[in-house]
Design an enzyme around this catalytic site. Structure first.
Site, PDB file in Angstrom:
ATOM      1  N   LYS A  36       0.503   4.693   6.825  1.00  0.00           N
ATOM      2  CA  LYS A  36      -0.096   5.474   5.728  1.00  0.00           C
ATOM      3  C   LYS A  36       0.424   6.908   5.795  1.00  0.00           C
ATOM      4  CE  LYS A  36      -2.940   2.056   4.775  1.00  0.00           C
ATOM      5  NZ  LYS A  36      -2.631   1.142   3.713  1.00  0.00           N
ATOM      6  N   SER A  68       0.798  -1.238   0.000  1.00  0.00           N
ATOM      7  CA  SER A  68       0.000   0.000   0.000  1.00  0.00           C
ATOM      8  C   SER A  68       0.825   1.281   0.000  1.00  0.00           C
ATOM      9  CB  SER A  68      -0.964   0.023   1.186  1.00  0.00           C
ATOM     10  OG  SER A  68      -0.268   0.236   2.387  1.00  0.00           O
TER      11      SER A  68
END
Length: 182
Positions: A90, A49
């Protein structure tokens, strides 16, 4: 001529030296535990990701104390508790009270497109939003936009600030990827 040292004196000196070593090792272990628990800790990146900033298996150092002094800032890479048993890594995109959206591959915060030099050419961002970030939350996204479970997903949503573990500061493994993340 050698000096005679009574056996009991020699034994006491050896015992004192051994005790000093035990104390030094105990202090080192305690310091390591305190540093790892409260200040810095390693985090292993799992999944694609955050490509191409971070790769599966990269190890990063997470600064756990920085957000006791200020909130995360847009652009910072953070680690947070996504669930009771899972932490995610993230990038912060928007702060409390801001509105975030994407159209035609451009992410906008409060209507203004944001500069994203960490996104590779050809890495697409699907249209979404607008989403207003609630008070006490942040909006996060992975750098690999087409393969990231992040704030765009209703199952995760915006991240409460009290779930942020810290800022990822350094990639330290593998050594050839050693670099700062800020």
């Amino acid at each position: 001529m050698s000096e005679f040292i009574p056996r009991s004196t020699r034994h006491n000196r050896e015992s004192n030296e051994a005790w000093e070593w035990v104390q030094a090792l105990a202090i080192a272990v305690i310091l390591a535990l305190v540093i790892r628990t409260f200040i810095f800790s390693p985090f292993s990146v799992s999944g694609p990701s955050m490509l191409s900033t971070l790769h599966n298996g990269d190890l990063v150092i997470v600064n756990k104390v920085i957000y006791h002094f200020h909130d995360p800032k847009p652009g910072e890479v953070i680690v947070f508790h996504a669930s009771e048993n899972k932490d995610y890594i993230k990038r912060v995109i928007a702060m409390p009270g801001q509105t975030v959206s994407a159209q035609n591959n451009v992410v906008r915060v409060d209507g203004e497109s944001i500069d994203e030099p960490y996104i590779d050419n050809g890495n697409r961002t699907a249209d979404f939003g607008p989403v207003e970030v609630p008070p006490g939350h942040i909006f996060v996204m992975g750098d690999n936009r087409m393969n990231s479970s992040d704030s765009r997903d209703s199952s995760l949503g915006t991240v409460p600030l009290d779930q942020v573990v810290g800022r990822a500061d350094v990639i330290f493994w593998p050594l050839e990827d050693f670099s700062l993340l800020w």
